[in-house]
Design a protein around this motif. Structure first.
Motif, PDB file in Angstrom:
ATOM      1  N   GLY A 294      -9.227  -3.963   2.125  1.00  0.00           N
ATOM      2  CA  GLY A 294      -8.673  -5.228   2.070  1.00  0.00           C
ATOM      3  C   GLY A 294      -7.938  -5.538   0.687  1.00  0.00           C
ATOM      4  N   PHE A 295      -8.593  -4.780  -0.317  1.00  0.00           N
ATOM      5  CA  PHE A 295      -7.731  -4.953  -1.699  1.00  0.00           C
ATOM      6  C   PHE A 295      -6.448  -4.266  -1.503  1.00  0.00           C
ATOM      7  CE2 PHE A 295      -7.257  -2.750  -5.833  1.00  0.00           C
ATOM      8  CZ  PHE A 295      -6.505  -3.710  -6.641  1.00  0.00           C
ATOM      9  N   GLY A 296      -6.341  -3.098  -1.238  1.00  0.00           N
ATOM     10  CA  GLY A 296      -5.386  -2.281  -1.120  1.00  0.00           C
ATOM     11  C   GLY A 296      -4.234  -2.984  -0.201  1.00  0.00           C
ATOM     12  N   LEU A 297      -4.521  -3.404   0.792  1.00  0.00           N
ATOM     13  CA  LEU A 297      -3.481  -4.055   1.970  1.00  0.00           C
ATOM     14  C   LEU A 297      -3.107  -5.296   1.139  1.00  0.00           C
ATOM     15  CD1 LEU A 297      -5.391  -3.681   5.189  1.00  0.00           C
ATOM     16  CD2 LEU A 297      -3.439  -2.570   4.695  1.00  0.00           C
ATOM     17  N   SER A 298      -3.726  -5.899   0.252  1.00  0.00           N
ATOM     18  CA  SER A 298      -3.364  -7.272  -0.183  1.00  0.00           C
ATOM     19  C   SER A 298      -2.251  -6.978  -1.452  1.00  0.00           C
ATOM     20  CB  SER A 298      -4.367  -7.906  -1.065  1.00  0.00           C
ATOM     21  OG  SER A 298      -4.971  -7.414  -1.916  1.00  0.00           O
ATOM     22  N   LEU A 299      -2.029  -5.749  -1.765  1.00  0.00           N
ATOM     23  CA  LEU A 299      -0.838  -5.521  -2.834  1.00  0.00           C
ATOM     24  C   LEU A 299       0.433  -5.612  -2.229  1.00  0.00           C
ATOM     25  CD1 LEU A 299      -2.776  -2.826  -4.855  1.00  0.00           C
ATOM     26  CD2 LEU A 299      -2.434  -5.225  -5.364  1.00  0.00           C
ATOM     27  N   LEU A 300       0.278  -5.559  -0.829  1.00  0.00           N
ATOM     28  CA  LEU A 300       1.646  -5.504  -0.097  1.00  0.00           C
ATOM     29  C   LEU A 300       2.110  -7.108   0.311  1.00  0.00           C
ATOM     30  CD1 LEU A 300       1.079  -2.479   2.473  1.00  0.00           C
ATOM     31  CD2 LEU A 300       2.373  -2.467   0.289  1.00  0.00           C
ATOM     32  N   THR A 301       1.133  -7.989  -0.125  1.00  0.00           N
ATOM     33  CA  THR A 301       1.479  -9.406   0.241  1.00  0.00           C
ATOM     34  C   THR A 301       1.125 -10.043  -1.141  1.00  0.00           C
ATOM     35  OG1 THR A 301      -0.947 -10.074   0.213  1.00  0.00           O
ATOM     36  CG2 THR A 301      -0.066  -9.022   2.277  1.00  0.00           C
ATOM     37  N   ALA A 302       1.356 -11.734  -1.196  1.00  0.00           N
ATOM     38  CA  ALA A 302       1.404 -12.159  -2.265  1.00  0.00           C
ATOM     39  C   ALA A 302       0.077 -12.733  -2.503  1.00  0.00           C
ATOM     40  CB  ALA A 302       2.347 -13.692  -2.057  1.00  0.00           C
ATOM     41  N   ARG A 303      -0.976 -12.336  -1.885  1.00  0.00           N
ATOM     42  CA  ARG A 303      -2.514 -12.684  -2.067  1.00  0.00           C
ATOM     43  C   ARG A 303      -3.151 -12.130  -3.126  1.00  0.00           C
ATOM     44  NH1 ARG A 303      -1.745 -16.872   1.266  1.00  0.00           N
ATOM     45  NH2 ARG A 303      -0.968 -16.420   3.346  1.00  0.00           N
ATOM     46  N   ARG A 304      -3.941 -13.190  -3.860  1.00  0.00           N
ATOM     47  CA  ARG A 304      -4.356 -12.345  -4.813  1.00  0.00           C
ATOM     48  C   ARG A 304      -6.099 -12.394  -5.131  1.00  0.00           C
ATOM     49  NH1 ARG A 304      -0.706 -10.051  -5.043  1.00  0.00           N
ATOM     50  NH2 ARG A 304       0.805  -9.413  -6.418  1.00  0.00           N
ATOM     51  N   ALA A 305      -6.684 -12.800  -4.117  1.00  0.00           N
ATOM     52  CA  ALA A 305      -8.062 -13.089  -3.856  1.00  0.00           C
ATOM     53  C   ALA A 305      -8.818 -11.949  -3.880  1.00  0.00           C
ATOM     54  CB  ALA A 305      -8.391 -13.854  -2.522  1.00  0.00           C
ATOM     55  N   PHE A 306      -8.511 -10.913  -3.362  1.00  0.00           N
ATOM     56  CA  PHE A 306      -8.985  -9.792  -3.462  1.00  0.00           C
ATOM     57  C   PHE A 306      -9.166  -8.864  -4.877  1.00  0.00           C
ATOM     58  CE2 PHE A 306      -9.381  -9.193   1.311  1.00  0.00           C
ATOM     59  CZ  PHE A 306     -10.800  -8.807   1.277  1.00  0.00           C
TER      60      PHE A 306
END
Length: 442
Positions: free
Chosen positions: A381-393
């Motif tokens: 989930g953290f790795g995928l989040s780096l492709l988005t604007a999300r920072r929770a992970f």
């Protein structure tokens, strides 16, 4: 601040991280929580400095070399924070000996095969954390275990190093896929530092030998294939990610509600072929019965670093007077499935980046509702989040260190205070990501 000063800060920060992560992996036991917390926090700060002070025209080769130097410095580290490696090598040794690792629990196998016991197997058995459970590692994992056993030559240390080398090769693949995807989605290269020097990644993949890095590898390969409209490869890589850890199966609703994928026959052919390739072994000797039995027991018996589950458990104690884990796990599993399908239906992604964003939310919902949340579960989930604007992970990749407080006492008792701190920090990230107004993803 001029560029030469920034470069000096950058280099000195990297050098400090190299020394700190080596010391953390080599010298600090997991029972010393205060030292772990301090050094992990410093490493996270160092990662942030590397990210923020990166040159404007970031050189990906420097990022790669810097991260690889840290990983290679850890080549001889003992997996101090986890003893799962003993089961990896145990299963691999059984496969090497022509045995089925799903056929018997280690205790029974030991009693029924006394003639095959040697000092190597005895050493592994003494370090097993689940000698009374069937293996829960899918056949793709067993392939890696077998390679490690083949090369171990009767020495645990050799097996550990072989698994570590395989995982480092997987990490190189993750790095290269990030490079392609960052270019594809116009993401600044300095964001690579947030993965490549993250202490969670360094400790849980390189040091402690967890396979979530390979799960992320296949998921990123699936995303890249999808962005290039190669449907068979998209499905195939997703199927391999499921074959590595099962959990990516929760991403299925995202594909189902993604118009560009759900009607593509080649995608589903790729999924089916990869899944059959990954799980075919379980169809022999009724191995799947024992495999899923252990998964069921694991889901309904263990508790660690949970959030909503712990709150509901306290309600259960208050109402029933005992631990209602048997019922709670079933209720939360149903709630997880319903929530994931609901969010997938409501969001119905129209683009690849929207699909990735949905996947990040899917992982977040799943983990928040689980009774067991080991730190390495965050990695895909953290790795995928780096492709988005999300920072929770990203925020959680720091606060999850508080879960290791449980190993600082003999009874492995979790502290409600530390759990509250961990999830309070995470809640800030969730608020920033999902409750503040954001630009629409495209």
């Amino acid at each position: 601040m001029n560029s030469s000063v920034k470069q000096a800060i950058h280099f000195l920060t990297w050098l400090s991280m190299l020394a700190l992560v080596w010391y953390l992996a080599m010298e600090v036991p997991r029972s010393d929580f205060n030292s772990n917390l301090l050094i992990y926090s410093l490493l996270f700060l160092g990662m942030w400095v590397l990210y923020k002070f990166a040159p404007n025209s970031e050189n990906w080769l420097w990022i790669f070399i810097a991260g690889m130097a840290i990983r290679l410095s850890l080549l001889l580290a003992t997996p101090e924070w986890s003893d799962d490696y003993a089961r990896f090598l145990w299963d691999g040794q059984l496969v090497e000996a022509g045995q089925n690792p799903y056929a018997q629990i280690p205790e029974d196998w030991l009693n029924s095969n006394p003639e095959m016991i040697d000092s190597y197997l005895s050493q592994l058995f003494e370090n097993l954390n689940s000698p009374s459970y069937y293996s829960v590692y899918p056949p793709l994992n067993q392939l890696i275990f077998w390679i490690a056993a083949k090369a171990s030559n009767g020495m645990v240390w050799n097996g550990v190093i072989i698994i570590r080398l395989i995982l480092i090769l997987g990490e190189i693949g993750v790095f290269l896929l990030f490079l392609r995807l960052f270019e594809e989605f116009n993401i600044p290269l300095n964001r690579l530092w947030l993965y490549w020097s993250n202490p969670l990644i360094l400790m849980e993949i390189t040091v402690n030998l967890h396979f979530e890095g390979l799960v992320l590898l296949f998921l990123l390969a699936s995303v890249l294939s999808l962005s290039r409209k190669k449907m068979a490869l998209t499905g195939g890589f997703w199927g391999l990610s499921i074959g590595m850890k099962l959990l990516p199966l929760i991403l299925a609703p995202g594909f189902i509600f993604f118009q560009a994928v759900r009607n593509k026959k080649f995608f589903w052919v790729g999924v089916i072929l990869a899944t059959l390739l990954s799980f075919g072994w379980l169809l022999t000797d009724r191995s799947y019965v024992n495999f899923f039995q252990s998964l069921k027991l694991y889901q309904g018996k263990f508790e660690f670093n949970a959030s909503i589950y712990y709150l509901l458990r306290e309600v259960g104690y208050w109402i029933e007077g005992y631990n209602t884990i048997y019922y709670l796990t079933k209720i939360l599993s149903l709630a997880t499935v319903i929530s994931i399908f609901l969010f997938s239906w409501l969001r119905r992604p129209d683009s690849v980046i929207q699909l990735i964003d949905l996947w990040v939310l899917t992982y977040l919902v799943y983990l928040i509702l689980q009774p067991v949340v080991h730190p390495w579960y965050l990695i895909p989930g953290f790795g995928l989040s780096l492709l988005t604007a999300r920072r929770a992970f990203l925020i959680w990749s720091f606060s999850v260190i508080f879960s290791y407080q449980a190993y600082g006492n003999d009874n492995f008792t979790e502290s409600p205070v530390y759990l509250f701190v961990e999830y309070l920090i995470l809640s800030v990230g969730v608020y920033l990501d999902y409750f503040l107004k954001k630009e629409k993803l495209t």
